[in-house]
Design a protein around this motif. Sequence first.
Motif, short mmCIF file in Angstrom:
data_model
loop_
_atom_site.label_atom_id
_atom_site.label_comp_id
_atom_site.label_asym_id
_atom_site.label_seq_id
_atom_site.Cartn_x
_atom_site.Cartn_y
_atom_site.Cartn_z
N GLY A 63 -9.91 4.73 2.49
CA GLY A 63 -8.46 4.76 2.39
C GLY A 63 -7.70 4.04 3.48
N SER A 64 -8.39 3.29 4.34
CA SER A 64 -7.74 2.59 5.44
C SER A 64 -7.66 1.08 5.17
CB SER A 64 -8.51 2.82 6.74
OG SER A 64 -7.99 2.04 7.80
N THR A 65 -6.63 0.46 5.69
CA THR A 65 -6.47 -1.00 5.60
C THR A 65 -6.83 -1.70 6.91
OG1 THR A 65 -4.13 -0.60 6.07
CG2 THR A 65 -4.71 -1.02 3.77
N TYR A 69 -12.78 -0.65 -2.46
CA TYR A 69 -12.90 0.77 -2.09
C TYR A 69 -11.53 1.44 -2.10
CZ TYR A 69 -17.61 -0.30 -0.28
OH TYR A 69 -18.91 -0.69 -0.14
N TYR A 70 -10.56 0.76 -1.48
CA TYR A 70 -9.23 1.34 -1.36
C TYR A 70 -8.61 1.60 -2.74
CZ TYR A 70 -4.38 2.09 -0.12
OH TYR A 70 -3.14 2.65 0.00
N CYS A 71 -8.68 0.62 -3.61
CA CYS A 71 -8.06 0.75 -4.93
C CYS A 71 -8.75 1.83 -5.77
CB CYS A 71 -8.07 -0.59 -5.66
SG CYS A 71 -7.02 -1.85 -4.87
N GLN A 123 -12.39 3.06 10.12
CA GLN A 123 -11.47 3.38 9.02
C GLN A 123 -11.45 4.87 8.73
OE1 GLN A 123 -11.13 -0.79 6.58
NE2 GLN A 123 -11.82 1.01 5.46
N SER A 130 0.83 -1.21 0.00
CA SER A 130 0.00 0.00 0.00
C SER A 130 0.86 1.26 0.00
CB SER A 130 -0.91 -0.01 1.23
OG SER A 130 -1.55 1.22 1.41
N GLN A 140 -7.48 5.20 -4.65
CA GLN A 140 -6.13 5.50 -5.09
C GLN A 140 -6.08 5.91 -6.56
OE1 GLN A 140 -3.33 5.68 -3.12
NE2 GLN A 140 -4.84 5.46 -1.50
N CYS A 199 -10.95 -3.84 -0.13
CA CYS A 199 -9.84 -3.59 -1.06
C CYS A 199 -10.34 -2.84 -2.29
CB CYS A 199 -9.20 -4.91 -1.46
SG CYS A 199 -7.85 -4.74 -2.65
#
Length: 364
Positions: free
Chosen positions: A209-211, A165-167, A243, A84, A170, A163
Motif C-alpha cells: 500500500g505504499s508509493t 501490488y498497490y492497485c 513500504q 493515489s 485497493q 504499482c
Amino acid sequence: MRLPATEFGLAKLVFKDIFPIVHRELDYWEERANSIPNEELRIQAKASIAHKTFHCEGGSILALIAGEKKNQVIRFIVAYQTISDYLDNLCDRSTSLDPDDFSLLHESMKHALDPQAKLKNYYELREDQNDGGYLADLVRTCQEVLQALPHYKEIQPFLFELCGYYCDLQIHKHVIWEERVHRLQAWFQTNRNRLPEGMAWYEFSACAGSTLGIFCLVSYAARSSFRGCLAKDVRDAYFPYVQGLHIMLDYFIDQEEDRIGNDLNFCFYYESEKKMIDRLCFFLEQANLDVEKIPDSQFHQMVNKGLVGIYLADEKVAKQKDVKTHVRKLLNQGGFRSYFFYSICKIYYAMSKKSKANRVKNNP
C-alpha cells in the motif's frame, strides 16, 4: 551527489527547499480540483488534498536523491500521490463497491507510469463522470516527467510491479466488507513465495500500500549517473519492509477513527498489542538493514527513522490512549533521529494548524 548526512541538514533542506515546491504544486492541483464540474468528484478531489497534504510532503523528501532534477521529480511525486489519495477517497466513499469500477479507476495509476499509455474514461463504470479533465491531467503530468528521465527504461519493470501490488490492494480492500479479508488472504497466497518467511497476509497488504518505492526509483532514475543494474537493488531495498513500515505506521495512528468508521485496519489482526509493536520495531530494524545495500544508505536510514517520528507526532496519537502508550517504545527503537523528527513535526503540525485556521478566519 551529496545528500544531507545529519538530521539537522535534512530538516533544513526539507523545510527550505522541498516543502515550498510541494505546496506550490498542490496549490495548482487544488485550483484544478475547485473547477471540477461534478460535485461528488470535486468534493473528493478537494478533500484528498486538504486532508492528505502530508503524504505529498513526506514522499517528496525522496526527491533530494534526484539532485538538480528534484523540482521535476517533486512534480511527479505530487501528481502521482494526488492520484493515489483521490482514488482512495473515491473508493472509500463509493456506493457501488464494484471491483471492476475500482480496477478501472486504478488503471490511471498504471498509465501514469507509462509515457506511451493511451488514456481512457476511468469513470466509465460509475455514475459520477465529469471531472473536467482533472484525473487525465494528473496522469499526463506524471507521464511527461517520466518521459524525460535518463533511466526510465531501467526502472520501468519495477515501477509496474510495485504499482500492480498497490492497485490490487485497493481493489481487494474496498469491495463489500464480507469479501475483503478472504480476497486479501487469497491474494497473499498467490504472492507468498516472493515474501520473507513469517510475514502475515495483513503485513503484505501494508507493504503493497505504499508509493515510496516508486518515488525512490523515479528519484534515482533522474540521475545521469544512475546505473540500470541498481534498479532491482532499490526495489529490493524498499519492498517489502520500508513500504511496510510506512503503511503500518499509517494504520497504527488511524486505529480509533477506523474503529468508529468500521474501516479495515491491518493493525487489528495482530494477536496482541505487544505483537503489533514488536513487529513494527522489527520492520524498522529490517528496513534499515535492507537500505544498507543501496547507495546513500545513511540517508535512507535517516528517512526510515524519520518516518517513525513524523507519524507519531500526528495529533491523532495524543487522542488515543492505547496508541499513546506505545509511542516511547517505537521512538526508542528509532533512537535520536526519530525523537528529533518527532519534536520538529510536533512544532510544524501546530504551526500548520494555526496557519490554516487563520486562512479560514480571513477568508470565510
